[in-house]
Enzyme design. Structure first.
Site, short mmCIF file in Angstrom:
data_model
loop_
_atom_site.label_atom_id
_atom_site.label_comp_id
_atom_site.label_asym_id
_atom_site.label_seq_id
_atom_site.Cartn_x
_atom_site.Cartn_y
_atom_site.Cartn_z
N HIS A 126 0.88 -1.17 0.00
CA HIS A 126 0.00 0.00 0.00
C HIS A 126 0.92 1.22 0.00
O HIS A 126 2.03 1.16 0.54
CB HIS A 126 -0.84 -0.06 1.27
CG HIS A 126 -1.87 1.02 1.41
ND1 HIS A 126 -1.55 2.33 1.71
CD2 HIS A 126 -3.22 0.97 1.32
CE1 HIS A 126 -2.67 3.04 1.79
NE2 HIS A 126 -3.69 2.24 1.57
N ASP A 203 2.92 -4.20 8.07
CA ASP A 203 1.66 -3.48 7.90
C ASP A 203 0.53 -4.49 8.11
O ASP A 203 0.28 -5.35 7.26
CB ASP A 203 1.62 -2.88 6.49
CG ASP A 203 0.23 -2.36 6.10
OD1 ASP A 203 0.05 -1.95 4.94
OD2 ASP A 203 -0.69 -2.40 6.95
N GLN A 206 -4.82 -4.98 7.34
CA GLN A 206 -5.87 -5.88 6.84
C GLN A 206 -5.84 -7.24 7.53
O GLN A 206 -6.65 -8.11 7.22
CB GLN A 206 -5.73 -6.08 5.32
CG GLN A 206 -5.80 -4.80 4.52
CD GLN A 206 -7.16 -4.11 4.59
OE1 GLN A 206 -8.15 -4.68 5.04
NE2 GLN A 206 -7.20 -2.86 4.17
N LYS A 229 -10.56 0.08 10.88
CA LYS A 229 -10.84 -1.10 10.06
C LYS A 229 -11.32 -2.27 10.93
O LYS A 229 -11.60 -3.35 10.40
CB LYS A 229 -9.59 -1.50 9.26
CG LYS A 229 -9.22 -0.41 8.23
CD LYS A 229 -8.28 -0.93 7.18
CE LYS A 229 -7.43 0.15 6.57
NZ LYS A 229 -8.12 0.95 5.55
N CYS A 364 -4.74 2.50 -3.78
CA CYS A 364 -3.47 2.96 -3.19
C CYS A 364 -2.36 1.94 -3.41
O CYS A 364 -1.52 1.73 -2.54
CB CYS A 364 -3.61 3.24 -1.69
SG CYS A 364 -4.75 4.55 -1.33
#
Lengths: 406, 129
Positions: A126, A203, A206, A229, A364
């Site tokens: 991302h 990261d 998600q 999220k 992104c």
């Protein structure tokens, strides 16, 4: 067909989300964009309301009861988040978002490096886990290398390993791709990082909402994720950093609240994690994050993982029945696809007319789009308030759109 | 199926874009890309007595961007360079007759921006020469 492995009451969960009652053109909302932001349950919404109605005060410094209680509630959430990912309390820093967390690590870590040192990212990052490293590398004269993807669109660990040399100091990669939903083998990458004394930054935007994370088991040095999220409001993010590393590196944002003593000439910084939390934090956001973790843990992260996996499988089955539709990778909870001769923007706009919310574009991830040879995809992302009927409505609307564009 | 966005006029211009192609000889030619979504438009036109005599466009992209480019080329024939420079986004949007979100507005005005930029660029070149 009933989904087999649901171990929680999906109907009851859906009732906790007031926004699902949204109606447009006589159609109720089918929200398939949780990778962009999740919807919020009443429990979290009410907790925020309660904080502002009964508990609001600034934290840490004041001497009255309201502030003491607010401080305790804020600190309790640090404990909740630490337990959520098997970290220690002082290893949890609150930020605004995953993007801010990653910028914090990039700014603070890269200052420690020397000219010519190297960083490894991947093509599927991302922009928030690419642009900070890329731009700061220009400033500090570092070299950035990109690990390739294999045919399943996972980070090719062998290729990553081949990029490692004596000058490699940082590896920063996504746990689950926000575009394809493909999960990467962090444990294997962590072993490579450990063998070579390389900092590993992950990261987890998600992955944290979807399954149980254990930072010790994964072997990461830094890990970032976003509250919004995973049922919490926007404006609250988390950075985990190993204690000994956080103690070594400099702060990113300076100001009040992160100091022990300030004179005109110099400042002594606070201990962890205060050192990295300058200014007034998003107190209500943090407290809401605590509530959202409680909500998720009541359902059970393993149950959520299993449910989303099964719903994704169902969705892939149905989508692959549509001729001219191509899915990119096999993801968890996220599906990116294109349909022959229909632009993702047009498809997304048509789905919107049926009150179905999906995302269309580059998500992104412009380098990933270029690698796939496309300009964008339609992305469907699932969470705990989606069910089989949502998928059926999506497929019906897609078929209608295809006919319309014939 | 009825669509609020993809009305008959839009779909007609998308399926049968007017003035699609290249001009053998032209006075202005320029291409632009919307990097956010990959929509591409190239416009070429010829002047006569300071008015746009002939105009063609080529493009790849979403239905809105193609339809809008097609509609624009029909609207703009016969206009002077000044009139083109002063032609507002809102006027194009009104002609399209649909309500667009901010992202889709960018699709719709890509062709107009390309047209205006072609004039700006030529003016800059003339100043330099």
């Amino acid at each position: 067909m009933k989904l087999e492995t649901i171990k929680f009451n999906i109907e009851k969960v859906m009732q906790d989300f007031p926004i699902l009652k949204n109606i447009k053109n006589n159609k109720s909302l089918v929200y398939l964009d949780s990778a962009a932001t999740s919807q919020k349950p009443l429990q979290v919404i009410n907790r925020i309301k309660k904080f502002y109605e009964e508990e609001n005060a600034n934290i840490h410094r004041c001497l009255y009861d309201l502030s003491t209680e607010a401080t305790k509630n804020y600190e309790d959430v640090k404990e909740i988040v630490a337990n959520f990912i098997n970290a220690d309390k002082e290893e949890i820093i609150f930020t605004k978002s995953t993007t801010e967390s990653l910028n914090l690590v990039a700014y603070s870590l890269l200052q420690e490096l020397n000219e010519g040192d190297e960083i490894i990212l991947s093509i599927s990052e991302h922009h928030s886990n690419l642009v900070p490293w890329q731009q700061l590398s220009k400033r500090y004269k570092l070299k950035v290398n990109f690990a390739k993807l294999n045919e399943n669109l996972e980070i090719d660990v062998d290729n990553l390993k081949s990029l490692v040399n004596k000058k490699t100091k940082v590896i920063a990669v996504n746990h689950v791709s926000n575009t394809t939903g493909v999960k990467n083998n962090i444990k294997e990458i962590a072993e490579i990082a450990k063998e070579n004394n390389i900092y590993l930054v992950v990261d987890a935007a998600q992955s944290a909402p979807h399954f149980k994370l254990d930072v010790k088991e994964l072997g990461v040095d830094f890990l970032a994720f976003s509250g919004h999220k995973m049922l919490a409001p926007t404006g609250i993010g988390v950075l985990f950093g190993k204690k000994e590393l956080l103690q070594k590196i400099s702060p990113f944002i300076y100001g009040g609240g992160m100091i022990k003593e300030v004179s005109l000439e110099d400042t002594r910084f606070d201990e962890l994690p205060g050192k990295f939390e300058a200014g007034t934090q998003n107190i209500s956001g943090a407290i809401a994050l605590g509530e959202s973790i409680k909500y998720l843990e009541e359902i059970g992260m393993d149950n959520i993982d299993a449910y989303i996996e099964e719903l994704t499988t169902y969705a892939l089955e149905k989508l692959n029945e549509i001729s001219g539709l191509k899915v990119y990778g096999k993801g968890h909870g996220i599906i990116s696809f294109n349909i022959d001769k229909i632009h993702p923007h047009d498809l997304s706009s048509l789905l919107n007319e049926d009150n179905i919310a999906v995302r269309g574009g580059h998500h992104c991830c412009m380098p990933l789009m270029k690698y796939l040879g496309i300009n964008g995809t339609v992305r469907v992302s699932l969470y705990i308030y989606n069910n089989k009927e949502d998928i059926d409505k999506l497929v019906e609307s897609l078929r209608k759109a295809i006919k319309f564009f014939e | 199926m009825e669509s609020q966005l993809y009305r008959e006029n839009i779909m007609d211009h998308y399926r049968n874009p007017r003035n699609f192609g290249d001009l053998d000889s032209y006075d202005y030619k320029h291409k632009e890309v919307n990097t956010l979504c990959g929509d591409e438009v190239e416009i070429s036109f010829k002047l006569e007595n300071n008015k746009i005599k002939d105009i063609k466009f080529k493009g790849v992209g979403c239905a809105i961007s193609i339809a809008s480019a097609s509609i624009l080329t029909e609207l703009i024939k016969g206009k002077t360079l000044e009139e083109v420079k002063n032609y507002k986004n809102e006027e194009l949007m009104e002609t399209l007759g649909i309500s667009l979100s901010p992202i889709r507005i960018k699709c719709a005005i890509l062709s107009l921006m390309t047209l205006k930029d072609s004039i700006k660029i030529k003016e800059l070149q003339n100043v330099r020469n």
